[in-house]
Every structure is written in C-alpha cells, then in structure tokens.
Design a protein around this motif. Structure first.
Motif, PDB file in Angstrom:
ATOM      1  N   VAL A 251       0.842  -1.203   0.000  1.00 40.55           N
ATOM      2  CA  VAL A 251       0.000   0.000   0.000  1.00 40.55           C
ATOM      3  C   VAL A 251       0.877   1.254   0.000  1.00 40.55           C
ATOM      4  O   VAL A 251       0.605   2.225  -0.720  1.00 40.55           O
ATOM      5  CB  VAL A 251      -0.969  -0.011   1.203  1.00 40.55           C
ATOM      6  CG1 VAL A 251      -1.749   1.300   1.269  1.00 40.55           C
ATOM      7  CG2 VAL A 251      -1.932  -1.194   1.095  1.00 40.55           C
TER       8      VAL A 251
ATOM      9  N   ARG B 137       1.144   4.246  -2.891  1.00 39.54           N
ATOM     10  CA  ARG B 137       0.955   5.668  -2.595  1.00 39.54           C
ATOM     11  C   ARG B 137       2.202   6.491  -2.892  1.00 39.54           C
ATOM     12  O   ARG B 137       2.099   7.695  -3.144  1.00 39.54           O
ATOM     13  CB  ARG B 137       0.532   5.823  -1.129  1.00 39.54           C
ATOM     14  CG  ARG B 137      -0.840   5.197  -0.864  1.00 39.54           C
ATOM     15  CD  ARG B 137      -1.227   5.193   0.606  1.00 39.54           C
ATOM     16  NE  ARG B 137      -2.554   4.586   0.777  1.00 39.54           N
ATOM     17  CZ  ARG B 137      -3.139   4.389   1.959  1.00 39.54           C
ATOM     18  NH1 ARG B 137      -2.504   4.734   3.085  1.00 39.54           N
ATOM     19  NH2 ARG B 137      -4.331   3.843   2.013  1.00 39.54           N
TER      20      ARG B 137
ATOM     21  N   VAL C 113      -7.547   1.095   4.607  1.00 35.10           N
ATOM     22  CA  VAL C 113      -7.975   0.613   3.296  1.00 35.10           C
ATOM     23  C   VAL C 113      -9.428   0.147   3.335  1.00 35.10           C
ATOM     24  O   VAL C 113     -10.231   0.485   2.454  1.00 35.10           O
ATOM     25  CB  VAL C 113      -7.053  -0.524   2.809  1.00 35.10           C
ATOM     26  CG1 VAL C 113      -7.660  -1.255   1.608  1.00 35.10           C
ATOM     27  CG2 VAL C 113      -5.675   0.013   2.465  1.00 35.10           C
TER      28      VAL C 113
ATOM     29  N   ARG D   5     -11.724   3.123   3.450  1.00 37.11           N
ATOM     30  CA  ARG D   5     -11.780   3.806   2.156  1.00 37.11           C
ATOM     31  C   ARG D   5     -12.679   3.077   1.165  1.00 37.11           C
ATOM     32  O   ARG D   5     -13.264   3.704   0.273  1.00 37.11           O
ATOM     33  CB  ARG D   5     -10.376   3.937   1.574  1.00 37.11           C
ATOM     34  CG  ARG D   5      -9.526   5.031   2.201  1.00 37.11           C
ATOM     35  CD  ARG D   5      -8.056   4.896   1.819  1.00 37.11           C
ATOM     36  NE  ARG D   5      -7.844   4.688   0.405  1.00 37.11           N
ATOM     37  CZ  ARG D   5      -7.807   5.651  -0.522  1.00 37.11           C
ATOM     38  NH1 ARG D   5      -7.989   6.901  -0.152  1.00 37.11           N
ATOM     39  NH2 ARG D   5      -7.584   5.374  -1.788  1.00 37.11           N
ATOM     40  N   HIS D   6     -12.785   1.761   1.317  1.00 40.59           N
ATOM     41  CA  HIS D   6     -13.591   0.971   0.393  1.00 40.59           C
ATOM     42  C   HIS D   6     -14.956   0.592   0.977  1.00 40.59           C
ATOM     43  O   HIS D   6     -15.657  -0.251   0.408  1.00 40.59           O
ATOM     44  CB  HIS D   6     -12.813  -0.275  -0.037  1.00 40.59           C
ATOM     45  CG  HIS D   6     -11.678   0.042  -0.960  1.00 40.59           C
ATOM     46  ND1 HIS D   6     -11.778  -0.013  -2.325  1.00 40.59           N
ATOM     47  CD2 HIS D   6     -10.410   0.469  -0.702  1.00 40.59           C
ATOM     48  CE1 HIS D   6     -10.629   0.346  -2.876  1.00 40.59           C
ATOM     49  NE2 HIS D   6      -9.781   0.638  -1.915  1.00 40.59           N
TER      50      HIS D   6
ATOM     51  N   ALA E 155     -10.448  -5.922  -0.813  1.00 37.11           N
ATOM     52  CA  ALA E 155     -10.286  -4.477  -0.609  1.00 37.11           C
ATOM     53  C   ALA E 155      -8.836  -4.046  -0.826  1.00 37.11           C
ATOM     54  O   ALA E 155      -8.565  -3.005  -1.438  1.00 37.11           O
ATOM     55  CB  ALA E 155     -10.758  -4.096   0.790  1.00 37.11           C
TER      56      ALA E 155
ATOM     57  N   ARG F 105      -8.070  -4.141  -4.541  1.00 42.79           N
ATOM     58  CA  ARG F 105      -8.712  -3.004  -5.216  1.00 42.79           C
ATOM     59  C   ARG F 105      -7.993  -1.698  -4.891  1.00 42.79           C
ATOM     60  O   ARG F 105      -7.881  -0.810  -5.751  1.00 42.79           O
ATOM     61  CB  ARG F 105     -10.184  -2.926  -4.832  1.00 42.79           C
ATOM     62  CG  ARG F 105     -11.018  -4.071  -5.394  1.00 42.79           C
ATOM     63  CD  ARG F 105     -12.495  -3.921  -5.101  1.00 42.79           C
ATOM     64  NE  ARG F 105     -13.234  -5.109  -5.527  1.00 42.79           N
ATOM     65  CZ  ARG F 105     -13.609  -5.350  -6.784  1.00 42.79           C
ATOM     66  NH1 ARG F 105     -13.319  -4.481  -7.737  1.00 42.79           N
ATOM     67  NH2 ARG F 105     -14.267  -6.451  -7.078  1.00 42.79           N
ATOM     68  N   GLU F 106      -7.516  -1.559  -3.673  1.00 42.00           N
ATOM     69  CA  GLU F 106      -6.745  -0.370  -3.306  1.00 42.00           C
ATOM     70  C   GLU F 106      -5.501  -0.241  -4.183  1.00 42.00           C
ATOM     71  O   GLU F 106      -5.085   0.878  -4.538  1.00 42.00           O
ATOM     72  CB  GLU F 106      -6.338  -0.455  -1.827  1.00 42.00           C
ATOM     73  CG  GLU F 106      -5.436   0.667  -1.337  1.00 42.00           C
ATOM     74  CD  GLU F 106      -6.149   1.998  -1.159  1.00 42.00           C
ATOM     75  OE1 GLU F 106      -5.464   3.008  -0.923  1.00 42.00           O
ATOM     76  OE2 GLU F 106      -7.404   2.036  -1.259  1.00 42.00           O
TER      77      GLU F 106
ATOM     78  N   GLU G 105      -5.378  -1.177  -7.184  1.00 41.47           N
ATOM     79  CA  GLU G 105      -5.890  -1.025  -8.553  1.00 41.47           C
ATOM     80  C   GLU G 105      -5.374  -2.124  -9.474  1.00 41.47           C
ATOM     81  O   GLU G 105      -4.907  -1.881 -10.583  1.00 41.47           O
ATOM     82  CB  GLU G 105      -5.540   0.364  -9.105  1.00 41.47           C
ATOM     83  CG  GLU G 105      -6.168   1.495  -8.302  1.00 41.47           C
ATOM     84  CD  GLU G 105      -5.884   2.874  -8.893  1.00 41.47           C
ATOM     85  OE1 GLU G 105      -4.720   3.132  -9.276  1.00 41.47           O
ATOM     86  OE2 GLU G 105      -6.827   3.669  -8.975  1.00 41.47           O
TER      87      GLU G 105
END
Length: 407
Positions: free
Chosen positions: A242, A246, A333, A336-337, A352, A355-356, A358
């Motif tokens: 993650v 970012r 995370v 956020r989802h 999740a 998907r975070e 992508e």
C-alpha cells in the motif's frame, strides 16, 4: 548503508541474500568471491535492457571479459523452446555461472536450463526424450537479481510451458533435482524501474504464499514456525505494498516488500506445507497470457470464499483476517472501500487490499473469456495444489465453481 549478507532461510546454508549496496557492486564482489566464476552468462529482462542502463552497469562491474553471453528477454511462463535455446547458447560459450537480471520467467528459465545442462548439445527440441536416469542435480550455479516480488528465486521448484507439442500449452512443474539460485541480490532502487502493476501484483503473489500457507490444513512438527514466518511476511507485505502504491519512490517500503517475499517463500517452501487452489488454478491460468501476480489478484479472494463456503478452514482464515485487521494501514484501506471490519471475512479483506492497489479482480480484466473456462478447469485438475486445497478439487465442476466467482 553497509551490505548485509545472510542466509535467506534460517535452517539452510543456501541461498544467500545480499542487500544494502548497489546490485553491480554486489555482483562484482560475489560472482568471483563465492563461486570462483569467470565466464558469466546473463539472462536479462527485455524491458530492463531496452529502457535502463542496468545491463551495461552490470557488465561493466563484472568486467566485459567475464561476460561470455547475454540473452535478452524471455516470453512469459518459461517456454520450453526458449529454455532449449539458452541452454545451447550458454553451453556453446562455456559459461560457468548463470545470472538473471529481472524476474518471473527468467528465474524459472535459468533453473530449468541448469537442470538440463548435462544433456547433449545436439538434443532435438520436442523430439528426443532423455531417460530419467540422465537427469542429475545441477552443477552450474545461478545468481539472481530480481525486480519483482514473485519470490521464485527462493524456491527449488520451476514451472515451464510446453510450447513444443502442438495444441498442448500446458504448464508443467519441475521439482527435485531442480535447484534455485545460490545467491539473490536485492536492490530496492533497481525495482523502481519495474512497472507498478507488475511490482504490486507480484507482491500479491507473495501475499498468496502467506495466506495459503496459513490457511492450509496440515499437521506435523514445525508448523508453528512456518506460520510465524508467514505472519511476519504478511505484516511486511500488505502495508508495504500500500505504501508503494501511494509513493513509488518509497525505497524503505520496497525493501520491506522484498524481505517480506523472502519470508513468504521460506514459509511455504519449508516443512512440506500443502498450498491450495489459488496457486493450482493460477499455474494453468498463466499460459493463457495472465501474469503470475495477476493470477493471485484474481483467484485468492475467490478461493478463500470457496473454502469458507464449504466449511473447510474457517478458523484458520479468521485468524489471518484478525491479524490483518490489527494493522492501521489495512483498517484505513477497508474504511476507504466501505468495508465493515466487524462483518467481513478474509476474502473481503483481500479484495479491498487488491482493489486499493488497482489490480485486476476478474478474468475479464485480463482478457480470459468464458469459452476458455472448461479447458482451464480440466488443466487445473492435473495440478498438485488443487488436490491439496483445503477442499480437494477432484472434479471439473469444483474448479468451475471458483472460476464463476471471478468471470
């Protein structure tokens, strides 16, 4: 930062791990020092060769006279025809060490090249079949400088796709006497040249190693040790990935992910732990043009949900879920989802996270259509990890049940 040289696995003398100094310096130090090698054959990623000066820096550090051959690029999923070509070329120039610069197919390719090295140079591709007794443990060492997180460098297993038999396209596993690299050089700065989708998806492949290790149904001595390794790796990988998403220049996070992938492989490759259907189906999804990491992005949450629906390993899955939920980045995370941490299962947590990042979550996302599912399911039944799944996959319908979740 000074160089660290240590064993990758606490209870094994090889492979060795080097990190802390630039990869050309580490290679120049250890190729002659550890292996007394002076005729190096390099198998280099095509993208690294085209888009960076990495290959030139490596050759310069080793000494141009010490590099006797270079292979630029291999197709995905380690085509047998290319393995044969590299074996012939490397033997012809008298190489005494194989060095891979890149990841994925290059690593498995080098393992299989070293395995078939003793076979005759005039072996005809696709026609001659050597006797089993002619295959012996490899004598040509391998050094790997990986740029992804698949962690195949730490395994004595290899996968190769039969592209020599018309209509086959089936991926085969190679085990003993196959041997992996004896030295792996980690350089997080080098990995910043890796496309983000590949870096992150192969990181999920390493997460898959952890999850299927922790969720496996097995007994025997030492499993607590391997579970501890897998949890430690998971605790490095998920937040590290993650962070990399970012900030792609976060070198600390990149090294954290690299070291996590080592422990992930140490956990699943030790103690005869039986992995599951995410690996098993993924092996056969690969030859359809899907990357190693992408197979885990698509399959791992679905396999967790399939096993839970059949009440196979729910307690073990919940322990992994609780472990992940203790991490603040994972909790962020989920928030956020829109995922309620108190009402979620492991499959939802993994979904999740993926998907975070992508990354692909369906077969459609990677160009695999419904018309390919039957063949994929049939091939998957031949994979040992499907049979050792917590719900053993013995019928095509079971595999299709999982695939239907990710169409």
């Amino acid at each position: 930062m000074p160089e660290t040289v240590r064993t990758a696995f606490a209870d094994e003398p090889r492979p060795l791990l080097s990190y802390g100094i630039p990869f050309p310096s580490a290679a120049a130090r250890h190729v002659p020092g550890l292996f007394n090698a002076s005729r190096v054959y390099i198998i280099c990623s095509g993208s690294l060769a085209r888009n960076t000066d990495s290959l030139g820096r490596l050759k310069s550090a080793l000494g141009e006279d010490k590099v006797v051959g270079v292979r630029i690029g291999m197709k995905s999923h380690t085509q047998w025809s290319e393995v044969f070509e590299i074996m012939q070329d490397a033997k012809h120039v008298g190489a005494d060490l194989l060095l891979t610069l890149g990841a994925g197919s290059l690593t498995d390719g080098a393992k299989i090249v070293a395995l078939v090295w003793p076979l005759p140079l005039n072996l005809k591709r696709g026609t001659d079949s050597p006797n089993k007794g002619s295959i012996h443990p490899p004598t040509v060492p391998i050094v790997s400088i990986p740029t992804s997180l698949s962690a195949g460098e730490y395994s004595n297993f290899a996968g190769g796709t039969d592209d020599t038999t018309p209509g086959s396209n089936r991926k085969h596993s190679f085990s003993y006497p196959t041997q992996g690299p004896q030295l792996i050089i980690l350089d997080p700065e080098l990995t910043s040249t890796t496309p983000g989708s590949i870096w992150l998806s192969t990181g999920i492949r390493a997460v898959d190693h952890c999850v299927e290790t922790l969720c496996a149904l097995r007994g025997g001595n030492g499993t607590d040790t391997y579970d501890a390794m897998a949890r430690h790796a998971l605790g490095l990988l998920v937040p590290g990935l993650v962070r990399c998403k970012r900030d792609a220049k976060d070198l600390e996070a990149r090294l954290q992910c690299q070291l996590g992938s080592v422990d992930a492989m140490a956990a699943c490759a030790s103690g005869n732990i039986q992995l599951g259907a995410s690996h098993g189906i993924g092996h056969q999804l690969g030859p359809l043009g899907v990357g190693h990491g992408e197979t885990s992005c698509i399959l791992l949450p679905a396999v967790c949900k399939f096993n839970a629906a059949h009440n196979a390993n729910n307690d073990r899955q919940d322990l992994v879920r609780q472990f992940l939920l203790h991490n603040d980045i994972v909790k962020d995370v989920l928030s956020r989802h829109g995922v309620n941490a108190d009402k979620t299962d492991l499959g939802d947590v993994l979904d999740a996270v993926i998907r975070e990042l992508e990354l692909p979550r369906s077969l459609k996302d990677v160009g695999v259509g419904r018309e390919q599912l039957n063949g994929l399911a049939e091939n998957s039944l031949h994979d040992r990890w499907c049979l050792s799944n917590p719900v053993p996959l013995k019928e095509k319908g079971q595999v299709l049940e999982i695939l239907e979740k990710v169409v």
